[in-house]
Design a protein around this motif. Structure first.
Motif, PDB file in Angstrom:
ATOM      1  N   TYR A   1       0.819  -1.210   0.000  1.00 33.01           N
ATOM      2  CA  TYR A   1       0.000   0.000   0.000  1.00 33.01           C
ATOM      3  C   TYR A   1       0.853   1.260   0.000  1.00 33.01           C
ATOM      4  O   TYR A   1       0.440   2.294  -0.531  1.00 33.01           O
ATOM      5  CB  TYR A   1      -0.978  -0.033   1.176  1.00 33.01           C
TER       6      TYR A   1
ATOM      7  N   THR B   1      -4.420   5.939   8.761  1.00 31.31           N
ATOM      8  CA  THR B   1      -4.780   5.912   7.341  1.00 31.31           C
ATOM      9  C   THR B   1      -4.269   4.647   6.660  1.00 31.31           C
ATOM     10  O   THR B   1      -5.018   3.916   5.997  1.00 31.31           O
ATOM     11  CB  THR B   1      -4.197   7.141   6.615  1.00 31.31           C
ATOM     12  N   LEU B   2      -2.978   4.381   6.838  1.00 31.32           N
ATOM     13  CA  LEU B   2      -2.413   3.214   6.164  1.00 31.32           C
ATOM     14  C   LEU B   2      -2.983   1.915   6.739  1.00 31.32           C
ATOM     15  O   LEU B   2      -3.276   0.965   6.009  1.00 31.32           O
ATOM     16  CB  LEU B   2      -0.883   3.229   6.265  1.00 31.32           C
TER      17      LEU B   2
ATOM     18  N   ARG C   1      -6.318   1.102   5.196  1.00 33.91           N
ATOM     19  CA  ARG C   1      -6.189   0.502   3.861  1.00 33.91           C
ATOM     20  C   ARG C   1      -5.794  -0.964   3.935  1.00 33.91           C
ATOM     21  O   ARG C   1      -6.247  -1.790   3.149  1.00 33.91           O
ATOM     22  CB  ARG C   1      -5.107   1.237   3.053  1.00 33.91           C
TER      23      ARG C   1
ATOM     24  N   ARG D   1      -6.790  -5.425  -1.134  1.00 38.69           N
ATOM     25  CA  ARG D   1      -7.830  -5.858  -0.222  1.00 38.69           C
ATOM     26  C   ARG D   1      -9.190  -5.475  -0.782  1.00 38.69           C
ATOM     27  O   ARG D   1      -9.366  -4.352  -1.273  1.00 38.69           O
ATOM     28  CB  ARG D   1      -7.640  -5.180   1.137  1.00 38.69           C
TER      29      ARG D   1
END
Lengths: 220, 220
Positions: free
Chosen positions: A27, A43-44, A47, B187
């Motif tokens: 990501y 935030t990460l 994801r 994902r």
DNA sequence: CAATGTGAAGACCTTCACAGCC
DNA sequence: GGCTGTGAAGGTCTTCACATTG
């Protein structure tokens, strides 16, 4: 043994955390392509589908790369993860088995994109030897050890029927391969402690899913 | 919700144990083919690569099928595991993505051997629609929901590029699919709690292996 | 004020060791 | 005597909550 490389902390990283680090890296690369410079743990983590606390704990196994009140530098963190995972440079891969699965893996672009290059393809079937597979000439399995003296690949993929898997594993280890990804639905054992094997049984993934379908009480 | 089925104990089985139960089932079937009638925990555990204590603890989540002093009936235990995992009958599977990976999965004999039948193949590329893939005509993704009204598959496989994965997941869920195996390296999120998703990122498996290669200090 | 890094607490899983059964 | 099933102990991973930093 004089450890190669830079100032990385040699703390041991728990197994589940290693898998997640690889996910974070995926990501981070996407964020970089989007031109994002800084990202927060929440935030990460969102994801990647984990909690922010989990994310920070995972990163705490490495040297500190985040800045309180600010977040993580996307480029910084990507490089750190690549270093920890040993992905700073491309890796050569030997693929054994030119059946349907082997052929698919050979043409799958995702490997090369992320630095894993199929250097040679092997099969035991003389009818397949000499054929081309995604630009690779299929070699005979008997030539694996000899050819890897120049290729020097450290990664191998087993995509052969279960009866042949153990023999292939032994050849790979003898050829100097240290990491084996085994798609045959049978366990292969290697005696050396410096060789690591991962099993991917595609049907078993279905069977696990089936348990949760059944357990939830919803039958079709 | 009135639970269907027989006298199985509705105790929850831990996640890691579920995966191992599927492994045990694999080796039980092999033993059965070899004509073995009874097996001890230590024998089967050794084949599966776990400790005998682990094996017995895993089985303790189910109804007791072992007999002290004797061992486990191979046929008995196989049937019990099949029932717990919901594998008593074949399951229909929708495969989305007729690229190289999709094609390989479609021809992979292991699925059908273990009761997962590819009932239909879908793609968004009109050039691929109508082509045949291992005896299956490729259908257009727009027809997925409609066709599954008669197929009634509860399993789906996502083998499309990452950009398309989330859309495919939503179509599968809307079509009534409850178990999704996702090969796209991204994902996918589904809102419904009665849908379970498993991710298989092949490149990520390499990246994890790479960590252990690097961590062991052995560089090539 | 926003966000990281981390000890402590808690949840989960594995291993041990032994009672009980064949 | 051999082997299972399981409570208890031990270990690992995850979550929490907060001190600390920019």
């Amino acid at each position: 043994m004089p450890s190669a490389g830079s100032a990385k902390p040699a703390k041991r990283v728990p197994g589940p955390a290693v898998a997640r680090l690889a996910t974070y890296l995926k990501y981070l690369r996407a964020l970089e392509r989007e031109g994002v410079a800084t990202v927060s743990s929440s935030t990460l983590a969102a994801r990647a589908g984990v909690s922010a606390a989990q994310f920070r704990k995972d990163l705490s196994h490495l040297a500190g790369v985040g800045r309180p009140g600010v977040g993580y530098g996307v480029d910084d963190l990507r490089r750190t993860l690549e270093e920890v995972l040993g992905l700073g440079r491309p890796h050569q891969v030997l693929l054994v088995g030119a059946g349907s699965l082997g052929a698919a893996l050979c043409t799958y672009p995702g490997f090369a994109e992320r630095g894993f290059l199929i250097a040679a393809v092997f099969d035991s079937n003389r009818l397949k030897v000499g054929q081309r597979l995604a630009g690779q000439e299929v070699r005979h399995i008997e030539d694996l050890i000899r050819l890897n003296r120049s290729i020097r690949a450290r990664f191998g993929v087993i995509a052969v029927p279960p009866e042949a898997a153990q023999d292939v594993a032994e050849r790979l280890v003898a050829a100097g391969v240290r990491c084996i990804l085994n798609f045959a639905p049978v366990r292969v054992s290697v005696d050396r402690t410096d060789v690591v094997v991962r099993h991917v049984d595609l049907t078993q993934e279905f069977e696990v899913l089936s348990y949760y379908l059944t357990a939830s009480g919803a039958e079709g």
